[in-house]
Design a protein around this motif. Structure first.
Motif, short mmCIF file in Angstrom:
data_model
loop_
_atom_site.label_atom_id
_atom_site.label_comp_id
_atom_site.label_asym_id
_atom_site.label_seq_id
_atom_site.Cartn_x
_atom_site.Cartn_y
_atom_site.Cartn_z
N UNK A 190 0.81 -1.22 0.00
CA UNK A 190 0.00 0.00 0.00
C UNK A 190 0.85 1.28 0.00
N UNK A 191 1.86 1.39 0.87
CA UNK A 191 2.65 2.63 0.84
C UNK A 191 3.65 2.71 -0.31
N UNK A 192 4.25 1.59 -0.72
CA UNK A 192 5.44 1.67 -1.56
C UNK A 192 5.32 1.06 -2.95
N UNK A 193 4.20 0.40 -3.26
CA UNK A 193 4.03 -0.10 -4.62
C UNK A 193 4.02 1.04 -5.64
N UNK A 195 17.83 0.66 -3.75
CA UNK A 195 17.05 1.14 -4.88
C UNK A 195 15.59 0.70 -4.72
N UNK A 196 14.64 1.39 -5.40
CA UNK A 196 13.22 1.01 -5.31
C UNK A 196 12.93 -0.43 -5.70
N UNK A 197 13.85 -1.08 -6.41
CA UNK A 197 13.64 -2.49 -6.77
C UNK A 197 13.50 -3.38 -5.54
N UNK A 198 13.95 -2.89 -4.37
CA UNK A 198 13.84 -3.69 -3.15
C UNK A 198 12.37 -3.89 -2.77
N UNK A 199 11.49 -3.00 -3.25
CA UNK A 199 10.06 -3.14 -2.94
C UNK A 199 9.53 -4.46 -3.49
N UNK A 200 9.87 -4.79 -4.73
CA UNK A 200 9.40 -6.05 -5.33
C UNK A 200 9.93 -7.24 -4.55
N UNK A 201 11.18 -7.16 -4.11
CA UNK A 201 11.76 -8.25 -3.31
C UNK A 201 10.99 -8.41 -2.00
N UNK A 202 10.66 -7.27 -1.36
CA UNK A 202 9.90 -7.32 -0.10
C UNK A 202 8.51 -7.92 -0.31
N UNK A 203 7.87 -7.59 -1.43
CA UNK A 203 6.55 -8.15 -1.73
C UNK A 203 6.61 -9.67 -1.85
N UNK A 204 7.62 -10.15 -2.57
CA UNK A 204 7.77 -11.60 -2.74
C UNK A 204 8.06 -12.26 -1.40
#
Length: 401
Positions: free
Chosen positions: A22-25, A153-162
């Protein structure tokens, strides 16, 4: 392991994902080159999916008589689709993956809620204390993801989601295998449609649902662009995570004291309070206030979200007869979380692109409309049931036979 602990773990793992998403996608979407209009479309179209998809998977679970199995399928499908975020590029592929993810992951929640409510009714489980762990992990996830974004980098958001969805698969696997009687198809589908019309076309019900839904829709800029707006204003990601967490803490406190609050204010006044708080919250937020005042505005989330939700629940309980309670609640949920929020989110994309954080002024305007609507409901409704207690269709059928 007790059922309460199992369910608390499931809620906790579900909201680990939500606390990052919710906050970072939107931050991740921007890093992939999407503009404000494209971000609003990704978020909004995902909301529209919930209107149809969640009831479909719920009906599958009912037909199979195994909610745990369907929830676990959905958890694995959520993990598989989110993993594609590690590879996709471009608006079209990202939108497609986001639609799949938002078709399957939100569909887990109604199945878990059904198991939890059955445990509350049949075993006396304290639902509030179990559900609370979801809000706690939301806070931990949003604050933790904000801290990680400070150093990555913002790519860490996808890693956190997974990673969060890996935990969710483990959590959902703890759901108990509770046998559910397989439901037979309804004999008279037209009765269901007539029941929906009976409550859904009542002018007071329609006006209230629109008012409560518009109050929830005042969060559209916040949900779709809140983190991006704060980044634009120079706030570090750690502070952004804490701002989101503050709103959820206020929500927790409000739900903790919800009993006396609902008794004191009543359904319509709760929505009026929520709408008035939305006008104040989004007006001040649009003015780029000092960070201390911004945290105070985030505390109003307990009212803008929580009070509107409590008011809607209480209104449905009072205004709809028991035989139509589920229908009325589903109509409100479809409007608030799907139709109205989706439409406002789509419309707000170009507004944010043009005005930036000042787009919150538009949300304050929506709050004014919601407040006027709730005031009109208060003048026309005084706690009475809006549909006959007895099912007129069944009565006519009995007399006809």
């Amino acid at each position: 392991m007790s059922l309460a602990i199992r369910l608390a773990t499931v809620y906790g793992t579900m909201f680990l994902f939500t606390g990052v998403y919710l906050p970072f996608f939107p931050v991740w979407l921007k890093s992939k080159g999407l503009d404000a209009g494209e971000i609003s479309l990704v978020v909004a179209l995902s909301l529209f999916l919930r209107i149809v998809v969640s009831p479909f998977f719920a009906s599958v679970a009912d037909r199979l008589g195994d909610r745990r199995r369907v929830a676990l399928w959905l958890a694995w499908a959520s993990l598989g689709s989110a993993a594609l975020f590690l590879f996709v590029e471009g608006f079209g592929p990202i939108l497609l993956v986001a639609l799949v993810l938002n078709a399957v992951f939100p569909s887990i929640s109604p199945l878990v809620e059904t198991i939890a409510m059955r445990a509350r009714i049949e075993e006396g489980m304290n639902y509030g204390r179990v559900r609370l762990w979801g809000s706690i992990t939301f806070i931990a996830a949003s604050a933790g993801a904000g801290w990680l974004l400070e150093w990555n980098a913002p790519s860490v958001v996808a890693i956190c989601l997974v990673a969060a969805l890996v935990c969710n698969v483990a959590g959902v696997s703890l759901l108990p295998r509770i046998p559910v009687p397989v439901r037979k198809p309804a004999r008279h589908g037209e009765k269901r449609f007539a029941a929906i019309l009976e409550i859904g076309r009542h002018p007071v019900f329609v006006l209230f649902v629109l008012s409560a839904s518009l109050t929830q829709a005042t969060h559209a800029v916040y949900y779709a662009f809140g983190s991006l707006a704060w980044q634009r204003q120079g706030y570090p990601d750690t502070v952004i995570g804490l701002l989101w967490a503050t709103g959820v803490i206020a929500e927790i406190v409000l739900f903790y004291i919800s009993g006396p609050l609902m008794a004191r204010f009543g359904a319509v006044r709760l929505v009026m309070l929520a709408a008035a708080a939305a006008v104040l919250r989004w007006t001040v937020t649009a003015l780029n206030p000092p960070v201390a005042l911004l945290f105070l505005m985030q505390l109003l989330h307990g009212l803008t979200f929580g009070a509107a939700h409590l008011g809607a629940v209480q209104f449905v309980a009072q205004a709809a007869p028991p035989r139509l309670a589920a229908t009325a609640q589903s109509l409100y949920a479809a409007m608030a979380s799907g139709v109205i929020m989706g439409l406002v989110t789509i419309g707000i994309g170009p507004v944010y692109e043009a005005l930036g954080p000042h787009a919150y002024f538009a949300m304050a305007g929506v709050g004014v409309v919601a407040l006027l609507g709730a005031f009109m409901v208060g003048r026309r409704w005084h706690g009475e049931v809006l549909a006959p207690e007895e099912d007129g269709l069944e009565r006519q059928e009995e007399h006809g036979n």
